[in-house]
Design an enzyme around this catalytic site. Structure first.
Site, PDB file in Angstrom:
ATOM      1  CB  ALA A  28      55.832  42.614  48.377  1.00 40.38           C
TER       2      ALA A  28
ATOM      3  CB  SER B 194      43.774  42.566  37.926  1.00 40.32           C
ATOM      4  OG  SER B 194      43.453  43.934  37.957  1.00 40.32           O
ATOM      5  N   GLY B 195      43.754  43.871  40.789  1.00 40.36           N
ATOM      6  CA  GLY B 195      42.920  44.431  41.847  1.00 40.36           C
ATOM      7  C   GLY B 195      43.739  45.127  42.913  1.00 40.36           C
ATOM      8  N   GLY B 196      45.070  45.058  42.752  1.00 42.45           N
ATOM      9  CA  GLY B 196      45.935  45.741  43.714  1.00 42.45           C
ATOM     10  C   GLY B 196      45.767  45.139  45.103  1.00 42.45           C
TER      11      GLY B 196
ATOM     12  CE  LYS C  36      46.930  41.976  36.151  1.00 39.58           C
ATOM     13  NZ  LYS C  36      48.092  42.763  36.314  1.00 39.58           N
TER      14      LYS C  36
ATOM     15  CG  HIS D  20      43.258  43.810  33.297  1.00 35.30           C
ATOM     16  ND1 HIS D  20      44.202  44.483  34.062  1.00 35.30           N
ATOM     17  CD2 HIS D  20      42.091  43.939  33.952  1.00 35.30           C
ATOM     18  CE1 HIS D  20      43.617  44.992  35.124  1.00 35.30           C
ATOM     19  NE2 HIS D  20      42.338  44.668  35.085  1.00 35.30           N
ATOM     20  CG  ASN D  21      48.044  45.325  33.693  1.00 33.14           C
ATOM     21  OD1 ASN D  21      47.089  44.703  34.109  1.00 33.14           O
ATOM     22  ND2 ASN D  21      49.159  45.448  34.379  1.00 33.14           N
TER      23      ASN D  21
ATOM     24  CD  GLU E 236      45.187  49.084  35.616  1.00 33.88           C
ATOM     25  OE1 GLU E 236      44.852  47.901  35.777  1.00 33.88           O
ATOM     26  OE2 GLU E 236      46.183  49.578  36.189  1.00 33.88           O
TER      27      GLU E 236
ATOM     28  CE  LYS F 115      56.075  49.359  39.853  1.00 34.83           C
ATOM     29  NZ  LYS F 115      55.628  48.697  41.083  1.00 34.83           N
TER      30      LYS F 115
ATOM     31  NE  ARG G  46      54.436  49.766   0.653  1.00 32.73           N
ATOM     32  CZ  ARG G  46      54.157  48.496   0.396  1.00 32.73           C
ATOM     33  NH1 ARG G  46      53.018  48.167  -0.174  1.00 32.73           N
ATOM     34  NH2 ARG G  46      55.029  47.542   0.685  1.00 32.73           N
TER      35      ARG G  46
HETATM   36  P1  NBP Z   1      57.102  43.672  44.381  1.00 30.18           P
HETATM   37  O1  NBP Z   1      56.890  43.665  42.907  1.00 30.18           O
HETATM   38  O2  NBP Z   1      57.567  44.900  45.024  1.00 30.18           O
HETATM   39  O3  NBP Z   1      58.117  42.469  44.746  1.00 30.18           O
HETATM   40  C1  NBP Z   1      58.531  42.290  46.049  1.00 30.18           C
HETATM   41  C2  NBP Z   1      58.863  40.839  46.330  1.00 30.18           C
HETATM   42  O4  NBP Z   1      59.901  40.396  45.439  1.00 30.18           O
HETATM   43  C3  NBP Z   1      59.414  40.694  47.733  1.00 30.18           C
HETATM   44  O5  NBP Z   1      59.022  39.457  48.245  1.00 30.18           O
HETATM   45  C4  NBP Z   1      60.910  40.748  47.496  1.00 30.18           C
HETATM   46  O6  NBP Z   1      61.656  40.126  48.510  1.00 30.18           O
HETATM   47  C5  NBP Z   1      61.004  39.952  46.229  1.00 30.18           C
HETATM   48  N1  NBP Z   1      62.272  40.143  45.542  1.00 30.18           N
HETATM   49  C6  NBP Z   1      62.764  41.208  44.873  1.00 30.18           C
HETATM   50 BR1  NBP Z   1      61.926  42.822  44.696  1.00 30.18          BR
HETATM   51  N2  NBP Z   1      63.986  41.011  44.378  1.00 30.18           N
HETATM   52  C7  NBP Z   1      64.286  39.752  44.746  1.00 30.18           C
HETATM   53  C8  NBP Z   1      65.430  38.964  44.519  1.00 30.18           C
HETATM   54  N3  NBP Z   1      66.450  39.392  43.797  1.00 30.18           N
HETATM   55  N4  NBP Z   1      65.424  37.711  45.032  1.00 30.18           N
HETATM   56  C9  NBP Z   1      64.397  37.255  45.752  1.00 30.18           C
HETATM   57  N5  NBP Z   1      63.269  37.974  46.000  1.00 30.18           N
HETATM   58  C10 NBP Z   1      63.231  39.210  45.501  1.00 30.18           C
HETATM   59  O7  NBP Z   1      55.798  43.162  45.156  1.00 30.18           O
HETATM   60  P2  NBP Z   1      54.255  43.346  44.846  1.00 30.18           P
HETATM   61  O8  NBP Z   1      53.914  44.759  44.570  1.00 30.18           O
HETATM   62  O9  NBP Z   1      53.542  42.621  45.919  1.00 30.18           O
HETATM   63  O10 NBP Z   1      54.048  42.547  43.471  1.00 30.18           O
HETATM   64  C11 NBP Z   1      54.332  41.176  43.333  1.00 30.18           C
HETATM   65  C12 NBP Z   1      54.080  40.801  41.875  1.00 30.18           C
HETATM   66  O11 NBP Z   1      52.688  41.042  41.577  1.00 30.18           O
HETATM   67  C13 NBP Z   1      54.868  41.632  40.874  1.00 30.18           C
HETATM   68  O12 NBP Z   1      55.165  40.871  39.747  1.00 30.18           O
HETATM   69  C14 NBP Z   1      53.904  42.732  40.493  1.00 30.18           C
HETATM   70  O13 NBP Z   1      54.169  43.269  39.215  1.00 30.18           O
HETATM   71  C15 NBP Z   1      52.589  41.974  40.519  1.00 30.18           C
HETATM   72  N6  NBP Z   1      51.405  42.807  40.780  1.00 30.18           N
HETATM   73  C16 NBP Z   1      51.459  43.873  41.631  1.00 30.18           C
HETATM   74  C17 NBP Z   1      50.316  44.623  41.873  1.00 30.18           C
HETATM   75  C18 NBP Z   1      50.337  45.786  42.835  1.00 30.18           C
HETATM   76  O14 NBP Z   1      49.330  46.504  42.877  1.00 30.18           O
HETATM   77  N7  NBP Z   1      51.401  45.986  43.598  1.00 30.18           N
HETATM   78  C19 NBP Z   1      49.124  44.285  41.227  1.00 30.18           C
HETATM   79  C20 NBP Z   1      49.091  43.173  40.387  1.00 30.18           C
HETATM   80  C21 NBP Z   1      50.238  42.439  40.166  1.00 30.18           C
HETATM   81  P3  NBP Z   1      62.271  41.034  49.697  1.00 30.18           P
HETATM   82  O15 NBP Z   1      61.165  41.276  50.658  1.00 30.18           O
HETATM   83  O16 NBP Z   1      63.333  40.176  50.271  1.00 30.18           O
HETATM   84  O17 NBP Z   1      62.802  42.299  49.077  1.00 30.18           O
END
Ligand code: NBP
Length: 482
Positions: free
Chosen positions: A12, A129-131, A183, A186-187, A190, A260, A445
């Site tokens: 993702a 972190s950093g999106g 982390k 940190h959040n 944030e 979240k 109390r």
């Molecule tokens: P997501 O949190 O949206 O997760 C998507 C990934 O999880 C895809 O590869 C998806 O596979 C897989 N997945 C899911 Br959803 N359900 C699944 C299942 N039942 N079995 C197998 N795979 C499954 O992606 P992201 O936003 O890139 O974040 C990834 C991690 O990093 C998360 O824990 C998130 O909290 C953390 N994070 C995100 C950010 C941000 O800014 N987005 C920042 C920092 C940390 P698929 O493609 O087959 O659906």
């Protein structure tokens, strides 16, 4: 053929960008995603002609890695992580490393570190972190878990991490769930920073009647001073962004916030540790209140907002809002560090507090100039109990205090909600108060529950009970804290 330096599961937004970042730094990466089409699209697009190898089963992924194998998960936190670990374990050999880079709960990382250690595998739970932008060009990375795994992962993580000067915004945080705990805090910080900025914005818009463009100019100016930070910078950018009709887009966005869970986890942990993390927790509640949009619309009809007609001097009040924001930010980080200190004590972690400030200095969402001062404070006094005891922050709070109160008086008179700014001041007034009101709490109390109290004229730990209504016995309740 075993050739890749690391494997990454989960293509993702975070996963794809981390993989590209690793490839740019000379590492070869084998990738796997549950849905095959995402892998194909990635390889046909941005990953084409880079040292990135597509795999379509976990066996294929594991077999494509150099030993000790390093497999990083960037998937939805929770059960999905456990399910992948379960499938990976039989495919891996002793000494191989599983890394979870998602936003996992720290207690899960503590459990996974222990469970995998029993199987001869090494686990790292790391905050990233950093999106999207950070993942692609340099995130802040906060790894914890089994320290034996660190030397193998360090060259990759420190290469791809953001840099503060020459220092990577990534270093070993501590055992077990320490990385994900830091982390999480940190959040939480944030959440606090975002809420504080949003309250300052509402004071400008509603209280002072500034336009979005005028607010943009103020935030852009603030970003040149002590508030210089990524979140102030993007706030200035947001305020100047126009919708298709030429009006500010900000005015078209519904005032109902999502979340979240990491802010909530931080608040829960603070309650468990007994640390007054009031500002971050108020920021979580502010999002909860914002989500009650329909109820708020109904309540607004019952209690119409009657702004005070007093006219504020705009320049004077803007400075007051600036100072209130700065002082509150100091309180928020003070509370966050109090929480991490207590967690380190409870879990036996050796947290390097200056190092944590450095990790947050670049790449991540809360990056700011301000964090440089926190690093300096802990470098000068590694045993520093509380940021408010550092002379730089003492001076900053004393300078801001009068304006902090002025801004909040203005907010109260105008009926503009400022839960985070207000809770920061309430904490400060409570923290610097040598004699508070808890004597009354203890009397109450003891009155109704014989919970006993300590006296100011007796040594600490000596407990007294009074028969307040002359009808009870001499038996007191057991004295313990939860
Ligand atoms: P997501 O949190 O949206 O997760 C998507 C990934 O999880 C895809 O590869 C998806 O596979 C897989 N997945 C899911 Br959803 N359900 C699944 C299942 N039942 N079995 C197998 N795979 C499954 O992606 P992201 O936003 O890139 O974040 C990834 C991690 O990093 C998360 O824990 C998130 O909290 C953390 N994070 C995100 C950010 C941000 O800014 N987005 C920042 C920092 C940390 P698929 O493609 O087959 O659906």
């Amino acid at each position: 053929m075993a050739q890749a330096d690391i494997g990454l599961i989960g293509l993702a937004v975070m996963g794809q960008n981390l993989v590209l970042n690793m490839a740019d730094h000379g590492f070869s990466v084998a990738v796997y995603n549950r849905s095959r089409d995402k892998t194909d699209e990635f390889l046909a697009g941005e990953a084409a002609n880079k040292s990135i190898i597509a795999t379509y089963s976990l066996e294929e992924l594991v077999n494509s890695l150099q030993t000790p194998r390093k497999v990083m998960l960037m998937v939805k936190a929770g059960e999905v992580v456990d399910a992948f670990i379960e499938q990976l374990v039989p495919l891996l050999s002793p000494g191989d490393i599983i890394i979870d880079g998602g936003n996992s709960l720290y207690t899960d990382s503590t459990r996974r570190t222990a469970e995998l250690k029993e199987k001869g595998l090494l686990f790292i739970g790391t905050g990233v972190s950093g999106g999207e932008e950070g993942a692609r060009h340099g995130p802040s990375i906060m790894p914890g878990g089994n320290p034996e795994a660190w030397h193998a992962v360090k060259p990759i993580f420190q290469s791809i991490a953001a840099k503060a000067g020459n220092d990577p915004c990534c270093d070993w945080v501590g055992d077990a769930g320490a990385g994900h705990y830091v982390k999480m805090v940190h959040n939480g910080i944030e959440y606090g920073d975002m809420q504080l900025i949003s309250e300052a914005y509402q004071l400008m818009r509603e209280g002072l009647g500034l336009s979005a463009d005028e607010c943009h100019a103020v935030f852009a100016e603030w970003n040149k001073g002590v508030l210089d930070s990524y979140l102030i910078e993007i706030t200035a950018d947001i305020l100047t962004f126009k919708d298709e009709d030429g009006e500010p887009l900000i005015d078209k966005i519904l005032d109902a916030a999502g979340q979240k869970g990491t802010g909530k986890w931080t608040g829960i942990s603070s309650l468990e540790m007994g640390i007054p993390l009031t500002l971050i927790t108020e920021s979580v509640y502010a999002r909860c209140l914002s989500a009650l949009k329909d109820e708020r619309i109904a309540a607004a009809k019952i209690y119409p907002h009657k702004p005070n007609t007093m006219t504020a001097n705009k320049a004077v009040m803007l400075q007051a809002i600036h100072d209130a924001l700065y002082a509150s930010k100091i309180i928020s980080y003070t509370q966050g560090y109090m929480l991490m200190r207590e967690a380190a004590k409870n879990f036996g972690w050796q947290l390097n507090f200056g190092g944590i400030a450095l990790m947050w200095r670049g790449g991540c969402i809360i990056r700011s100039t301000f964090l440089g001062e926190i690093k300096r404070a802990f470098d000068e006094q590694p045993g520093l109990l509380n940021l408010l005891q550092d002379s730089f922050f003492e001076h900053a709070i004393k300078q801001a205090e009068a304006n902090w109160r002025k801004a909040l008086i203005f907010a109260i008179e105008q009926g503009i909600p400022t839960p985070a700014l207000s809770s920061a001041l309430a904490f400060f007034d409570g923290y610097r108060c040598a004699n508070g009101s808890a004597n009354m709490l203890q009397a109450q109390r003891d009155y109704f529950g014989a919970h006993t109290y300590e006296r100011i004229d007796a040594p600490r730990g000596h407990r007294f009970h009074t028969d307040w209504i002359q009808s009870g016995g001499n038996v007191s309740s057991t004295s313990y804290e939860v």
